[in-house]
Design a protein around this motif. Structure first.
Motif, PDB file in Angstrom:
ATOM      1  N   LEU A 120       0.805  -1.217   0.000  1.00 44.28           N
ATOM      2  CA  LEU A 120       0.000   0.000   0.000  1.00 44.28           C
ATOM      3  C   LEU A 120       0.840   1.269   0.000  1.00 44.28           C
ATOM      4  O   LEU A 120       0.371   2.331  -0.398  1.00 44.28           O
ATOM      5  N   SER A 121       2.091   1.166   0.463  1.00 40.00           N
ATOM      6  CA  SER A 121       2.903   2.365   0.655  1.00 40.00           C
ATOM      7  C   SER A 121       3.885   2.563  -0.481  1.00 40.00           C
ATOM      8  O   SER A 121       4.225   1.633  -1.201  1.00 40.00           O
ATOM      9  N   ASP A 122       4.374   3.786  -0.585  1.00 36.98           N
ATOM     10  CA  ASP A 122       5.488   4.071  -1.489  1.00 36.98           C
ATOM     11  C   ASP A 122       6.818   3.862  -0.795  1.00 36.98           C
ATOM     12  O   ASP A 122       7.873   4.083  -1.388  1.00 36.98           O
ATOM     13  N   GLY A 123       6.781   3.461   0.448  1.00 37.47           N
ATOM     14  CA  GLY A 123       8.014   3.173   1.174  1.00 37.47           C
ATOM     15  C   GLY A 123       7.687   2.769   2.593  1.00 37.47           C
ATOM     16  O   GLY A 123       6.834   3.382   3.229  1.00 37.47           O
TER      17      GLY A 123
ATOM     18  N   PHE B  86      -8.616  -7.632  -1.026  1.00 40.67           N
ATOM     19  CA  PHE B  86      -8.491  -9.016  -1.490  1.00 40.67           C
ATOM     20  C   PHE B  86      -7.497  -9.107  -2.645  1.00 40.67           C
ATOM     21  O   PHE B  86      -6.707 -10.044  -2.728  1.00 40.67           O
ATOM     22  N   GLU B  87      -7.550  -8.125  -3.529  1.00 44.83           N
ATOM     23  CA  GLU B  87      -6.682  -8.173  -4.717  1.00 44.83           C
ATOM     24  C   GLU B  87      -5.212  -8.068  -4.347  1.00 44.83           C
ATOM     25  O   GLU B  87      -4.390  -8.840  -4.830  1.00 44.83           O
ATOM     26  N   ILE B  88      -4.868  -7.089  -3.494  1.00 46.47           N
ATOM     27  CA  ILE B  88      -3.440  -6.903  -3.250  1.00 46.47           C
ATOM     28  C   ILE B  88      -2.852  -8.016  -2.392  1.00 46.47           C
ATOM     29  O   ILE B  88      -1.651  -8.230  -2.398  1.00 46.47           O
ATOM     30  N   THR B  89      -3.701  -8.762  -1.684  1.00 43.58           N
ATOM     31  CA  THR B  89      -3.190  -9.937  -0.956  1.00 43.58           C
ATOM     32  C   THR B  89      -3.330 -11.203  -1.814  1.00 43.58           C
ATOM     33  O   THR B  89      -2.997 -12.283  -1.362  1.00 43.58           O
ATOM     34  N   ARG B  90      -3.848 -11.060  -3.020  1.00 37.25           N
ATOM     35  CA  ARG B  90      -4.131 -12.154  -3.955  1.00 37.25           C
ATOM     36  C   ARG B  90      -5.130 -13.163  -3.386  1.00 37.25           C
ATOM     37  O   ARG B  90      -5.279 -14.262  -3.922  1.00 37.25           O
TER      38      ARG B  90
END
Ligand SMILES: Nc1ncnc2c1ncn2[C@@H]1O[C@H](COP(=O)(O)OP(=O)(O)O)[C@@H](O)[C@H]1O
Ligand SMILES: Nc1ncnc2c1ncn2[C@@H]1O[C@H](COP(=O)(O)OP(=O)(O)O)[C@@H](O)[C@H]1O
Lengths: 145, 111, 145, 111
Positions: A120-123, B86-90
Motif C-alpha cells: 500500500l505504501s510508497d516506502g 483481497f486483490e493486493i493480498t491475492r
C-alpha cells in the motif's frame, strides 16, 4: 515544510478507530492525496498500529504501554511513523506465505499485515528505537504503481 | 451482524469497521454458525467500511474450516475499497466472490 | 486509572475541528459523560485551544508553534490540559464584561472564552509551564451545577 | 451560507461549525450585507453544529453595527446545544431570539 501532528494513545485495539479518524482528517485537510490513496493510508497505518498494540500486549510486564503516531503532512505526501516500546523484532526474517493457489495457504490466518503495508505504501522502513520498533510509512499523492 | 436464511444458505451481513478490535466478534459469530452445522455460508461485506488483515485472517480461517467440513463459503463484495484488499493480498483467487447475495446463493460457480 | 491520550498539533485554527473530533471520540468511548456534557467539553476545549493558538500566533518570532492537548479519560470524569509555549499571561487580571443589559456590553466582541470555560467546567486551572501556559479543565459526568 | 429575502428581511442561514477558523467568513458575509444597506437581518443558526465565543463575538459586533444604523438583527435558534451558549454568557438577553424564520420576520417583538 508541512505540518507535524503527534498522537500518543494507549496500546489497545479500541483506539484504532481514533487513529483512522485522525489520519483521515489530517490527510484530507493537509495533502492532495486522492480518497483512494487515503484509504490505502488508513489501512497501512491500521496494520502498523495493530502490530504495535499486539507487541505491547504480548509483554508480560503487566505494564500498559502506549503507542506513538507521528505524522508529517505535505501537499504531495504523508509520512507516518508508528512507534512502540515493545522490544522489537526482525522484519527481514518473517516467513512468507505460500501462494494463494496452494491449499496450505489456508493454514496462514496471520502474517498479512507487513505485506499489506509494503503493497500500500510508497516506502516502508523499520528501525529499532527506544527499546522497541518504529515503522515509517510514506504515501505520495502519485504512487509509483 | 444480521444473519438470515436464503435457499439453504446462511447469510451473514457484516457492517462497520473490521479490525483487531472487532474481528473477534465476527470470528465468534461465524464459528457459531459452523458449530450449528451450517455448511453453506454467504458473508456479505457490502456494508463494511473498513477491513484489515485481521478481518481477512478470520475469513481465511472460516474458509479452511468450511472446506474441512465439506461445505462452502461465498463472499459478497462489490465496494472497490474492500475488493482492493483481497486483490493486493491475492486472496481474491482463494475466495468465491460475488456481486450480490442473489448471485451468491444461485447454484454453480462464481461469475 | 484511566486512559491517557496526547495530541500535538500545529498552532492553526484549522486544527480545531480535529481537536473536537478527538475529544468527542475519546470521551464517548472512555467515559460515561452524557452527550450534553460532551458538548460542554468540546466547547471548553475549543476555547482553551483557540487561546493557545491566538497566543502562539501573536508571537512575532515567525516561529510556527504547536499546541499540546493532554487528556485523561476515566469513567466518571475527563481532564484535559491545553499547553502552549507562547509566553503566558495573568488570568487573574482580565477585565470582566459589563452585564448584558448595559449598552456598552456591545463594545466587547471578545473576552468570552475564559468565562465560558469556567461556566462549562467543574474546574479550570491556569499554570505557567515551559515558557507558556497550561490550562487544565475538569469535566465530570455529574456536574456540580 | 445561503442568504435570501423574506418580507423585507435579509435572511442568512449559517451551517457547520463556527469557531476561529470559520468565524471570519461569517463576519465578512454579514458586514457585506450591512454594507449593501440591509438594515433588517435574520441570522438562522438552526443548521449550526457548533458555536464558540468567536462566533458569539461576531454576532455581538453585528448587533452593535445594526443598532448604530437604526436597523434590527434577529436570530433563529432552537437547538439546545446552541441556545445554551447564549444562556451561559447571558447574551440571550441581548439578542432577539426566535423559534423560526417565520416568527422572526413577523412584525413585533420576539415571542
Ligand atoms: N511492532 C512490532 N513489534 C514486535 N513484533 C512485531 C511488530 N510488528 C510485527 N511484528 C512481528 O512480525 C510478525 C508479522 O507481522 P504481520 O505481517 O503484521 O502479521 P501478523 O501481525 O498478522 O502476525 C508479527 O506476528 C510479529 O511477530
Ligand atoms: N494561552 C494564553 N496565552 C496568552 N494569553 C492568553 C491565553 N489565554 C488567554 N489569554 C489572554 O486572555 C485574554 C482573554 O481570553 P478569553 O477570555 O478567552 O477571550 P478572547 O480570547 O476572546 O480575548 C486573551 O485576549 C489573551 O490576552
Amino acid at each position: 515544510m508541512g505540518d507535524r501532528i503527534e498522537l500518543d494513545f494507549p496500546a489497545r485495539p479500541d483506539y484504532l478507530a481514533l487513529v483512522r479518524t485522525v489520519v483521515t482528517m489530517i490527510a484530507a485537510a493537509g495533502s492532495k492525496l486522492p480518497d483512494t490513496r487515503i484509504d490505502d493510508l488508513r489501512l497501512a497505518v491500521t496494520e502498523a498500529c495493530a502490530n504495535a498494540i499486539d507487541a505491547e500486549r504480548r509483554l508480560t510486564t503487566g505494564h500498559h504501554g502506549s503507542v506513538v503516531l507521528r505524522c508529517w503532512v505535505e501537499p504531495e505526501q504523508v509520512v507516518i511513523e508508528v512507534h512502540d516500546g515493545a522490544g522489537g523484532f526482525d522484519p527481514d526474517h518473517l516467513v512468507p506465505h505460500p501462494p494463494p493457489q496452494r491449499p496450505d495457504r489456508l493454514q496462514f490466518e496471520r502474517g498479512l499485515g507487513i505485506p499489506l503495508m509494503r503493497e500500500l505504501s510508497d516506502g516502508v522502513e523499520f528501525r529499532a528505537e527506544g527499546g522497541g520498533t518504529t515503522v515509517r510509512l510514506l504515501l505520495t499523492s502519485d504512487p509509483r504503481r | 451482524m444480521a444473519s438470515s436464511e436464503r435457499d439453504g444458505w446462511a447469510v451473514l451481513a457484516l457492517s462497520g469497521e473490521i479490525d483487531i478490535a472487532t474481528a473477534p466478534r465476527v470470528r465468534e459469530r461465524l464459528y457459531a454458525l459452523l458449530a450449528e452445522g451450517r455448511e453453506r455460508l454467504v458473508v456479505d461485506l457490502d456494508d463494511v467500511g473498513f477491513l484489515d488483515s485481521t478481518g481477512l485472517g478470520v475469513l481465511v480461517g472460516v474458509l479452511k474450516r468450511v472446506r474441512t467440513q465439506g461445505g462452502e463459503l461465498r463472499l459478497v463484495c462489490t465496494q472497490p475499497r474492500i475488493v482492493k484488499v483481497f486483490e493486493i493480498t491475492r486472496l481474491d483467487s482463494a475466495f468465491a466472490i460475488f456481486d450480490s447475495i442473489d448471485g451468491a446463493v444461485r447454484d454453480g460457480s462464481p461469475s
